[in-house]
Design an enzyme around this catalytic site. Sequence first.
Site, PDB file in Angstrom:
ATOM      1  N   SER A 118      29.711   3.018 -41.118  1.00 44.31           N
ATOM      2  CA  SER A 118      29.332   2.296 -42.335  1.00 44.31           C
ATOM      3  C   SER A 118      30.127   2.786 -43.529  1.00 44.31           C
ATOM      4  CB  SER A 118      27.856   2.526 -42.660  1.00 44.31           C
ATOM      5  OG  SER A 118      27.059   2.180 -41.581  1.00 44.31           O
ATOM      6  N   HIS A 139      32.904  -3.164 -37.934  1.00 43.39           N
ATOM      7  CA  HIS A 139      31.601  -2.888 -38.532  1.00 43.39           C
ATOM      8  C   HIS A 139      30.652  -4.054 -38.270  1.00 43.39           C
ATOM      9  CE1 HIS A 139      29.268  -1.870 -42.503  1.00 43.39           C
ATOM     10  NE2 HIS A 139      28.656  -1.397 -41.447  1.00 43.39           N
ATOM     11  N   GLU A 151      32.756  -6.869 -40.072  1.00 44.93           N
ATOM     12  CA  GLU A 151      33.740  -6.456 -41.074  1.00 44.93           C
ATOM     13  C   GLU A 151      34.818  -5.675 -40.316  1.00 44.93           C
ATOM     14  OE1 GLU A 151      32.010  -3.781 -44.005  1.00 44.93           O
ATOM     15  OE2 GLU A 151      33.050  -4.782 -45.636  1.00 44.93           O
ATOM     16  N   ASN A 189      29.084  -2.671 -48.025  1.00 45.78           N
ATOM     17  CA  ASN A 189      28.266  -1.678 -48.716  1.00 45.78           C
ATOM     18  C   ASN A 189      28.695  -1.462 -50.164  1.00 45.78           C
ATOM     19  OD1 ASN A 189      26.418  -1.102 -46.660  1.00 45.78           O
ATOM     20  ND2 ASN A 189      27.963   0.096 -45.583  1.00 45.78           N
TER      21      ASN A 189
HETATM   22  N1  LIG Z   1      21.743   1.203 -38.409  1.00 52.29           N
HETATM   23  C1  LIG Z   1      22.422   0.310 -39.099  1.00 52.29           C
HETATM   24  O1  LIG Z   1      21.857  -0.594 -39.721  1.00 52.29           O
HETATM   25  C2  LIG Z   1      23.929   0.337 -39.096  1.00 52.29           C
HETATM   26  C3  LIG Z   1      24.617  -0.805 -39.511  1.00 52.29           C
HETATM   27  C4  LIG Z   1      26.024  -0.804 -39.455  1.00 52.29           C
HETATM   28  C5  LIG Z   1      26.696   0.328 -39.004  1.00 52.29           C
HETATM   29  N2  LIG Z   1      25.987   1.443 -38.629  1.00 52.29           N
HETATM   30  C6  LIG Z   1      26.757   2.606 -38.123  1.00 52.29           C
HETATM   31  O2  LIG Z   1      26.664   2.632 -36.694  1.00 52.29           O
HETATM   32  C7  LIG Z   1      26.722   3.972 -36.227  1.00 52.29           C
HETATM   33  C8  LIG Z   1      25.497   4.259 -35.368  1.00 52.29           C
HETATM   34  O3  LIG Z   1      24.334   4.069 -36.146  1.00 52.29           O
HETATM   35  P1  LIG Z   1      22.896   3.861 -35.484  1.00 52.29           P
HETATM   36  O4  LIG Z   1      22.016   3.372 -36.573  1.00 52.29           O
HETATM   37  O5  LIG Z   1      23.026   3.095 -34.217  1.00 52.29           O
HETATM   38  O6  LIG Z   1      22.513   5.390 -35.129  1.00 52.29           O
HETATM   39  P2  LIG Z   1      21.455   5.915 -34.058  1.00 52.29           P
HETATM   40  O7  LIG Z   1      21.020   7.250 -34.552  1.00 52.29           O
HETATM   41  O8  LIG Z   1      20.428   4.887 -33.745  1.00 52.29           O
HETATM   42  O9  LIG Z   1      22.328   6.122 -32.712  1.00 52.29           O
HETATM   43  C9  LIG Z   1      23.373   7.049 -32.621  1.00 52.29           C
HETATM   44  C10 LIG Z   1      23.502   7.494 -31.164  1.00 52.29           C
HETATM   45  O10 LIG Z   1      24.698   8.262 -31.034  1.00 52.29           O
HETATM   46  C11 LIG Z   1      24.454   9.247 -30.047  1.00 52.29           C
HETATM   47  N3  LIG Z   1      25.448  10.313 -30.148  1.00 52.29           N
HETATM   48  C12 LIG Z   1      25.510  11.322 -31.040  1.00 52.29           C
HETATM   49  N4  LIG Z   1      26.583  12.096 -30.782  1.00 52.29           N
HETATM   50  C13 LIG Z   1      27.225  11.555 -29.719  1.00 52.29           C
HETATM   51  C14 LIG Z   1      28.402  11.900 -28.995  1.00 52.29           C
HETATM   52  N5  LIG Z   1      29.135  12.975 -29.312  1.00 52.29           N
HETATM   53  N6  LIG Z   1      28.755  11.122 -27.944  1.00 52.29           N
HETATM   54  C15 LIG Z   1      28.006  10.049 -27.608  1.00 52.29           C
HETATM   55  N7  LIG Z   1      26.890   9.677 -28.266  1.00 52.29           N
HETATM   56  C16 LIG Z   1      26.511  10.414 -29.314  1.00 52.29           C
HETATM   57  C17 LIG Z   1      23.027   9.696 -30.329  1.00 52.29           C
HETATM   58  O11 LIG Z   1      22.451  10.331 -29.182  1.00 52.29           O
HETATM   59  C18 LIG Z   1      22.344   8.364 -30.682  1.00 52.29           C
HETATM   60  O12 LIG Z   1      21.748   7.771 -29.534  1.00 52.29           O
HETATM   61  C19 LIG Z   1      26.856   4.842 -37.467  1.00 52.29           C
HETATM   62  O13 LIG Z   1      28.210   5.117 -37.688  1.00 52.29           O
HETATM   63  C20 LIG Z   1      26.279   3.969 -38.563  1.00 52.29           C
HETATM   64  O14 LIG Z   1      26.806   4.272 -39.834  1.00 52.29           O
HETATM   65  C21 LIG Z   1      24.618   1.465 -38.641  1.00 52.29           C
END
Ligand SMILES: NC(=O)c1ccc[n+]([C@@H]2O[C@H](COP(=O)([O-])OP(=O)(O)OC[C@H]3O[C@@H](n4cnc5c(N)ncnc54)[C@H](O)[C@@H]3O)[C@@H](O)[C@H]2O)c1
Length: 281
Positions: A118, A139, A151, A189
Amino acid sequence: MNGTVAVIGAGTMGNGIAHVFAQHGWTVRLIDVAPAALDKGIATIRSNLERQAKKGTISPDAVPEILGRIEARPELEGAGDAELVVEAATERADLKFDLFHRLDTIAPPAAILASNTSSISITEIGAKTRRPAQVIGMHFMNPVPIMQLVEVIRGQATSDETTRRTLEIATALGKTPVEVNDYPGFVANRVLLPMINEAIYAVMEGVATPEAIDTVMKLGMGHPMGPLTLADFIGLDVCLAILEVMHAGLGDPKYRPCPLLRRMVAAGELGRKSGKGFYRY
Ligand SMILES: NC(=O)c1ccc[n+]([C@@H]2O[C@H](COP(=O)([O-])OP(=O)(O)OC[C@H]3O[C@@H](n4cnc5c(N)ncnc54)[C@H](O)[C@@H]3O)[C@@H](O)[C@H]2O)c1
């Protein structure tokens, strides 16, 4: 032509990304360090597919077929035969830098390495690899199976060919990709968070209640969701982290996070996920 994609992280975003790729015929390696996250990710995909089948947007036979294209793996080596990697692991720069450094040695030399970050710089992520021309931001928005936008973020070194292929893949997934450049907050964002931050200032200054502010923006501006409802949905900790990245990276005081946002995060009031934010859940 659909190939093999490795999705790193099976959390909120990763399982949605795996779902959409598998639904569009890709072979998916869903990789997460936490076995419980893999189980939960697959269970979420299954229940979302079943909901789609109930609604009639896919056939009931498609559910096992789509699930059959997703292989859950605990180790990064699962990306060894992927033409595309989409990283959706936890939003921490050190963690992503390490992942991309390792993915660079594991994924085939021609593979595109995309991040769903993000806020972390695609240019800096790319610099951790020997293939920065093949590193790009992809994204997706939450919830991935429903939201139309992707994005697509070009880092300083991202090539035209990598960008063209990424736009093509996103379009083939039924999404609408929009190409943007790599500056803090990208576009989504950069525009959204100052609005949310201003809504929080309005609460802090007693201009109006959260309900009133959300109603103004819904009925007056045609937003489907008010900014404070949306902030609770995104997570107030995530909103604060993104504002910090923009404040530090752009150096303009207009991005400074509202003190009320800091106070709520410090108190563990993170929105929907903690049961309390601007509203109670
Ligand atoms: N949640 C949102 O609304 C949203 C929207 C757009 C982008 N994002 C981006 O997406 C990404 C993930 O966000 P999320 O909300 O799904 O997070 P989340 O916490 O739900 O999931 C992240 C996952 O990554 C895993 N993980 C951590 N380290 C790891 C590694 N070394 N190898 C493999 N897996 C690993 C964790 O175990 C977890 O299951 C982030 O970069 C976030 O900024 C999130």
